[in-house]
Design a protein around this motif. Structure first.
Motif, short mmCIF file in Angstrom:
data_model
loop_
_atom_site.label_atom_id
_atom_site.label_comp_id
_atom_site.label_asym_id
_atom_site.label_seq_id
_atom_site.Cartn_x
_atom_site.Cartn_y
_atom_site.Cartn_z
N VAL A 167 0.80 -1.23 0.00
CA VAL A 167 0.00 0.00 0.00
C VAL A 167 0.84 1.28 0.00
CG1 VAL A 167 -2.08 -0.99 1.00
CG2 VAL A 167 -0.27 -0.21 2.51
N HIS A 168 2.18 1.13 0.04
CA HIS A 168 3.01 2.34 0.01
C HIS A 168 4.05 2.24 -1.10
CE1 HIS A 168 1.23 3.61 3.72
NE2 HIS A 168 1.65 2.56 4.37
N ASP A 169 4.58 3.41 -1.47
CA ASP A 169 5.65 3.44 -2.46
C ASP A 169 6.98 3.14 -1.77
OD1 ASP A 169 3.88 4.15 -4.45
OD2 ASP A 169 4.04 6.29 -3.95
N LYS A 170 7.95 2.79 -2.59
CA LYS A 170 9.28 2.52 -2.07
C LYS A 170 9.85 3.81 -1.48
CE LYS A 170 13.63 0.43 -3.43
NZ LYS A 170 14.26 -0.46 -4.38
N GLY A 171 10.52 3.70 -0.35
CA GLY A 171 11.12 4.91 0.23
C GLY A 171 11.44 4.71 1.70
N ALA A 172 12.14 5.69 2.24
CA ALA A 172 12.59 5.60 3.62
C ALA A 172 11.39 5.53 4.58
CB ALA A 172 13.47 6.80 3.96
N ALA A 173 10.33 6.27 4.27
CA ALA A 173 9.17 6.31 5.17
C ALA A 173 8.50 4.94 5.24
CB ALA A 173 8.17 7.36 4.69
N THR A 174 8.48 4.24 4.12
CA THR A 174 7.88 2.92 4.08
C THR A 174 8.67 1.95 4.96
OG1 THR A 174 7.13 3.38 1.86
CG2 THR A 174 7.10 1.08 2.53
N THR A 175 9.99 2.00 4.85
CA THR A 175 10.84 1.15 5.69
C THR A 175 10.65 1.52 7.16
OG1 THR A 175 12.42 0.95 3.89
CG2 THR A 175 13.23 0.41 6.09
N GLU A 176 10.53 2.81 7.41
CA GLU A 176 10.32 3.30 8.78
C GLU A 176 9.02 2.71 9.35
OE1 GLU A 176 11.81 4.71 11.88
OE2 GLU A 176 12.90 5.03 10.02
N LYS A 177 7.98 2.69 8.52
CA LYS A 177 6.71 2.13 8.98
C LYS A 177 6.86 0.63 9.25
CE LYS A 177 1.91 1.21 7.87
NZ LYS A 177 0.76 1.39 6.99
N ALA A 178 7.59 -0.05 8.37
CA ALA A 178 7.80 -1.49 8.55
C ALA A 178 8.49 -1.75 9.89
CB ALA A 178 8.61 -2.05 7.40
N ILE A 179 9.47 -0.88 10.21
CA ILE A 179 10.19 -1.04 11.49
C ILE A 179 9.22 -0.85 12.66
CG2 ILE A 179 11.99 -0.03 12.97
CD1 ILE A 179 13.52 0.58 10.29
N ASP A 180 8.33 0.16 12.52
CA ASP A 180 7.33 0.41 13.57
C ASP A 180 6.39 -0.78 13.75
OD1 ASP A 180 8.16 2.81 14.55
OD2 ASP A 180 6.89 4.03 13.24
N LEU A 181 6.01 -1.38 12.62
CA LEU A 181 5.10 -2.53 12.70
C LEU A 181 5.77 -3.69 13.45
CD1 LEU A 181 3.51 -2.57 9.12
CD2 LEU A 181 2.37 -1.99 11.26
N VAL A 182 7.09 -3.85 13.20
CA VAL A 182 7.83 -4.89 13.90
C VAL A 182 7.91 -4.54 15.40
CG1 VAL A 182 10.08 -6.01 14.14
CG2 VAL A 182 9.14 -5.60 11.86
N ARG A 183 8.16 -3.26 15.66
CA ARG A 183 8.30 -2.81 17.05
C ARG A 183 7.02 -3.13 17.85
NH1 ARG A 183 11.86 1.11 17.83
NH2 ARG A 183 11.31 2.14 15.87
N LEU A 184 5.87 -2.89 17.22
CA LEU A 184 4.58 -3.17 17.87
C LEU A 184 4.51 -4.63 18.29
CD1 LEU A 184 1.93 -1.53 15.49
CD2 LEU A 184 2.78 -0.63 17.64
N GLN A 185 4.87 -5.50 17.35
CA GLN A 185 4.74 -6.93 17.63
C GLN A 185 5.76 -7.41 18.65
OE1 GLN A 185 2.06 -8.60 16.80
NE2 GLN A 185 1.41 -6.69 15.85
N VAL A 186 6.94 -6.77 18.65
CA VAL A 186 7.95 -7.12 19.66
C VAL A 186 7.39 -6.79 21.05
CG1 VAL A 186 10.23 -6.53 20.58
CG2 VAL A 186 9.95 -6.93 18.13
N GLU A 187 6.79 -5.61 21.17
CA GLU A 187 6.20 -5.23 22.46
C GLU A 187 5.07 -6.20 22.83
OE1 GLU A 187 7.32 -3.07 24.70
OE2 GLU A 187 8.96 -2.84 23.25
N LYS A 188 4.32 -6.62 21.82
CA LYS A 188 3.20 -7.53 22.10
C LYS A 188 3.73 -8.90 22.53
CE LYS A 188 -1.07 -9.36 20.39
NZ LYS A 188 -1.48 -10.34 19.41
N VAL A 189 4.70 -9.43 21.77
CA VAL A 189 5.14 -10.80 22.03
C VAL A 189 5.78 -10.92 23.42
CG1 VAL A 189 7.50 -10.81 21.08
CG2 VAL A 189 6.02 -12.81 20.77
N LYS A 190 6.38 -9.82 23.86
CA LYS A 190 7.00 -9.84 25.18
C LYS A 190 5.95 -10.03 26.28
CE LYS A 190 9.64 -6.05 24.62
NZ LYS A 190 10.59 -5.01 24.97
N ARG A 191 4.70 -9.64 25.95
CA ARG A 191 3.63 -9.76 26.95
C ARG A 191 2.70 -10.95 26.66
NH1 ARG A 191 5.47 -4.88 26.30
NH2 ARG A 191 5.68 -3.50 28.08
#
Lengths: 663, 266
Positions: A104-128
């Motif tokens: 749903v996004h174009d290639k670019g730094a912001a897209t990678t940044e969002k991907a990192i955030d999505l991973v961060r969310l799940q890391v916080e979730k999996v820890k709990r």
């Protein structure tokens, strides 16, 4: 300290084409609790899964985040892999980098940044996350099939033949449904009754099928594997055990002029009647509304003349409760009442009839013995006009959808008419000819090319009477919308297929969702076409959408397999993603205050009342309890609960909060 | 007033109730809640225009309940509280008896049915001052309204007097006290205060009996009752249902009805 592993999937080019996956893996390593992060071309492939399994073992991971596609796609895959590597499968979470990011996004730094955030969310979730165990629920291995048309018959037979008992409930006095009313069936022109009645008899004779005709579902409680169905068996006013179906009562009944429902009002029936000679069961019912005895208190001719003394005027409805494990909804359709199409003159002009009436005229068991005779004067019509899409694909006055069967049965009607009335002329007005299906288009071609049916592409604007004939006015849009005027002896309207009148009410009884046209909704339009959103309730036939017989039978068998599959397990295993009510040591017991506002909010009736008592049996507190068999984990109760006494396993308040706070 | 005292005395003497919850003399002209357990003390009960606190708050308190059956001096909103508490399964018919003070008359209402009948005849209870305030707020633009509340709520010290005074805030553990996760910040600051008051208004939407007791309880004079009254008013406009109208009321915010006027939800 948590030991989380992050596995970033390229999904070929699907993710890696837009997101810098190596950067995501590198960033993940800096997240608190992450001890291992890699990226790989296809994480779901065997080497990919091995990567995950080895890492769990070698790095002693206690939580896994797979950053790949939608959890709908591969969560089961990775959870199984995690389980194989020795950790609880519910300690594996997925970050959806594909549908939620790369697609749903174009290639670019912001897209990678969002991907990192999505991973961060799940890391916080999996820890709990905490380890969860699958829920096991017992199953009552008996199915309830609602509707005794071809869909219900097929589903009942298939379920019964798999070795499971079936309760088949039909609201009219006989099974058979619409199919028993049809003359011949497309595309093979085999007689409908000839292929149906053996199935009807098989249902009646099957040792595992209990047949309740003239009965209706009042209420359905419970949940998958454990439903309680309340069924009203309407009083037939006869003793079915004594009645041998001799038919004397029907002959002697003085009331003779009731329009016959089976013949679509083209003939009459008495007040005590069997709907049609091949009815199953072949036992009459008394039509209380029209019976002289119930109207005036006198008559009882049938009772006097019944040789087996089977008439029971004082018989009452019986309400029974049955335990069933699954329900198949096969309640069929109705055809659209076309009285509001005043331009076609239906109801006003006697020789304008609908498709079902034509079926009865053409049927060997019909009022004319299969001879085509027009209703007004009984003469053989020399020119019949068939109007397709009477109500279908008509946003203004009808329904916007295509009723699917009309193109085919109109071709069949025209063909049958041409076979029966050799000199007769058949004209079909149509919008498009929709004849997708095995041997379907060939069938329509045959009507046009071999049987000489004239097809006119265009709409009919008006049908009226002039000099004892019907005048059909329309336009031929293939000839530059030239006006066409045809003098016909009879007009047949291919009326739209609609949901049954009580479909909405029934759907609400079963908590099944339905579309704007009151057709029952499937759980997924492609991948779960016979399931509903209520676990354990399945769909077959035209109650879901307009369907022809082959499709209906196929779907009924599909639903039957779902039921048989369910019944083949010793117990039911369900995902433990369910709501739980907080419990605490005395004297608090639970932070639930027992207001039960969650009870009305729950769409699955999963909230029960739990009475907490002391050893003397004194009630200390009444609190909410979630039935794990019923709960679907939607979380509605969680958001309704003011005191936060309910939480959702696997998606706890704490997890969601942590996810929100980390970005 | 004498009628009330006599009635309370009779009920206590006959043992019909074990405690009468009413109003007694407070500091100056103020009134304070009075719990009368002995018939001879019934003479201390007062009814006058200064008696406005909603005493239904005490009906769910464990300390009061253990005394036995409760008679409660009820202004109209108290009656609605009793019905709403009954609908939420917090009180049973045999636990309470209302001594309704309606237009200066004292009526003994011993059943929920009787209370329902009485409530049905009571017109909208909102005071003129509150009505004017709500009209004034409704007329404001969204930024203006936000500024108004930001200005008001910044003074909130999170003493939770509004919560303590509310008859519908009977939860044993309030969301505010949940700290895993900490949904509502403990400290008193602009965002946290707003979160708390919005949460409170949302929790009372469809349940608020519009007594205004929370507003009167606020020590810094924030009109917090306007938030809940407005929320309740919205529910009434949307769903045609009034909190505390019946002991068998379905919660408007969580109940689906097949005849819902919104097509999308069906």
């Amino acid at each position: 300290m948590a030991r989380v592993g992050v596995f970033v999937c390229h999904c070929g080019e699907n993710i890696a084409g837009t997101v810098d996956v190596a950067a995501v893996a590198k960033a993940a390593l800096d997240m608190p609790g992450v001890v291992h992060a890699v990226d790989y071309k296809y994480m779901c492939s065997d080497p990919g899964q091995t990567l995950l399994k080895d890492a769990i073992k070698e790095k002693k991971l206690d939580g896994v985040v797979v950053a790949a596609c939608s959890p709908r796609m591969h969560e089961p895959t990775f959870r199984r892999a995690a389980e194989e590597a020795g950790i609880n499968p519910f300690l594996c979470e997925m970050a959806n980098l594909r549908e939620h990011c790369s697609w749903v996004h174009d290639k670019g730094a912001a897209t990678t940044e969002k991907a990192i955030d999505l991973v961060r969310l799940q890391v916080e979730k999996v820890k709990r996350d905490r380890p969860l165990q699958p829920i096991r629920v017992p199953i009552t291995k008996k199915a309830l099939v609602l509707g005794g048309g071809i869909a219900g018959i097929q589903a009942a037979l298939d379920i019964a033949n798999s070795g499971n008992p079936v309760l088949l409930v039909e609201k009219s006095p006989s099974i058979g449904g619409h199919m028993s009313q049809l003359s011949e069936t497309f595309p093979t022109l085999d007689c409908s009754q000839c292929i149906l009645t053996p199935r009807m008899v098989e249902v009646a004779r099957h040792p595992l099928i209990t047949l309740y005709t003239y009965s209706e579902l009042e209420k359905l409680d419970g949940f998958i594997g454990n439903f309680k169905a309340t069924i009203r068996r309407k009083a037939r006013k006869i003793d079915e055990k004594l009645c041998n179906g001799c038919g004397v009562c029907q002959q002697k009944c003085p009331v003779k002029k009731i329009p016959d429902e089976f013949n679509e009002g083209l003939s009459f029936r008495p007040a005590i009647y069997v709907p049609f000679p091949q009815a199953v069961p072949n036992k009459p019912v008394i039509d209380v509304k029209n019976c002289t005895y119930y109207k005036t208190g006198k008559c009882k001719a049938c009772e006097k003349l019944c040789p087996t003394k089977a008439i029971r005027f004082d018989q009452e409805d019986i309400v029974e409760v049955h335990d069933v494990g699954a329900v198949v909804l096969a309640t069929g359709f109705k055809t659209m009442p076309v009285g509001n199409f005043s331009e076609y003159g239906y109801g006003k002009l006697k020789d304008v009839i609908d498709g079902m009436k034509f079926e009865r005229l053409a049927s060997a068991s019909g009022p004319t013995g299969g001879a085509i005779r027009r209703p007004s004067d009984g003469k053989e019509p020399q020119h019949v006009v068939f109007i397709a899409c009477a109500g279908s694909r008509d946003r203004l006055k009808g329904v916007p959808y295509c009723s699917k069967v009309c193109c085919m049965y109109t071709a069949k009607h025209a063909m049958l008419y041409r076979h029966k009335v050799h000199g007769g002329q058949a004209t079909v007005f149509y919008m498009d000819i929709r004849s997708a299906g095995k041997n379907y288009d060939e069938f329509v071609r045959r009507a046009i090319e071999e049987d000489g049916v004239k097809y006119v592409r265009g709409r009919v604007s008006r049908v009226y009477e002039e000099d004892g004939q019907l005048v059909v006015k329309g336009a031929d849009t293939l000839l530059g919308a030239e006006p066409v005027e045809i003098r016909a002896d009879m007009v047949v309207l291919a009326t739209a297929v609609q949901a049954q009148n009580d479909a909405e009410e029934l759907a609400q009884k079963l908590h099944v969702s339905y579309d704007p046209y009151k057709f029952f909704a499937e759980a997924h339009p492609k991948l779960r076409p016979v399931e509903t959103n209520t676990a354990g309730v399945f769909l077959a036939g035209a109650c879901q959408a307009p369907r022809d017989i082959p499709e209906t039978v196929a779907q009924a068998s599909g639903a039957a397999v779902k039921v048989a599959g369910l019944f083949s397990q010793p117990t039911l295993t369900r995902e433990p993603i369910i709501a739980v009510v907080d419990r605490q040591p005395p004297p608090v017991f639970s932070s639930c205050v027992g207001c039960f506002l969650c009870k009305s909010a729950c769409p699955y009736q999963a909230i029960e009342e739990e009475v907490i008592k002391n050893r003397n049996g004194d009630v200390l507190k009444v609190v909410a309890k979630v039935n794990p068999g019923l709960c679907q984990g939607c979380g509605t109760c969680v958001s309704t609960c003011r005191t936060k006494a309910i939480d959702l396993e696997g998606f706890s308040n704490e997890q969601v909060f942590a996810e929100l706070m980390c970005i | 007033m004498e009628a009330l005292q006599t009635k309370a005395k009779e009920l206590l003497a006959a043992g019909t109730v074990q405690v009468a919850i009413g109003y007694g003399k407070g500091t100056g002209n103020a009134r304070r809640p009075l719990f009368v357990t002995k018939p001879e003390r019934a003479a201390d009960l007062i009814v006058d225009a200064a008696c406005t606190q909603n005493l239904a708050t005490y009906l769910t308190k464990h300390e009061v309940r253990v005394m036995g059956r409760m008679a409660v001096v009820a202004v109209p909103s108290t009656l609605r509280s009793i019905l709403q508490l009954a609908a939420e399964k917090q009180i049973r018919e045999e636990q309470v008896l209302a001594l309704a003070v309606i237009d200066g008359q004292v009526r003994e209402l011993a059943t929920f049915e009787a209370i329902e009948e009485a409530v049905a005849t009571i017109p909208d209870a909102m005071s003129e001052a509150d009505r004017n305030m709500i009209d004034k707020l409704s007329a404001m633009s969204v930024p203006e309204r936000r500024a108004f509340w930001a200005d008001e709520l910044v003074r909130c010290v999170k003493c939770y007097a509004c919560r303590a005074s509310c008859p519908m805030c009977y939860c044993e553990r309030c969301t505010t006290d949940v700290n895993r996760p900490q949904w509502i910040p403990v400290a008193s600051h602009a965002v946290g205060n707003l979160e708390y008051h919005v949460m409170r208004a949302m929790h009372l939407a469809g349940r608020c009996v519009e007594c205004g007791t929370c507003g009167k309880a606020c020590p810094v004079g924030i009109p917090v009752h306007l938030l809940t009254i407005y929320a309740e008013d919205s529910v009434r406009r949307q769903f045609g249902q009034r909190g505390g109208a019946s002991a068998k009321l379905d919660y408007a915010m969580s109940t689906f009805k097949p005849d819902d006027k919104e097509e999308f939800i069906r």
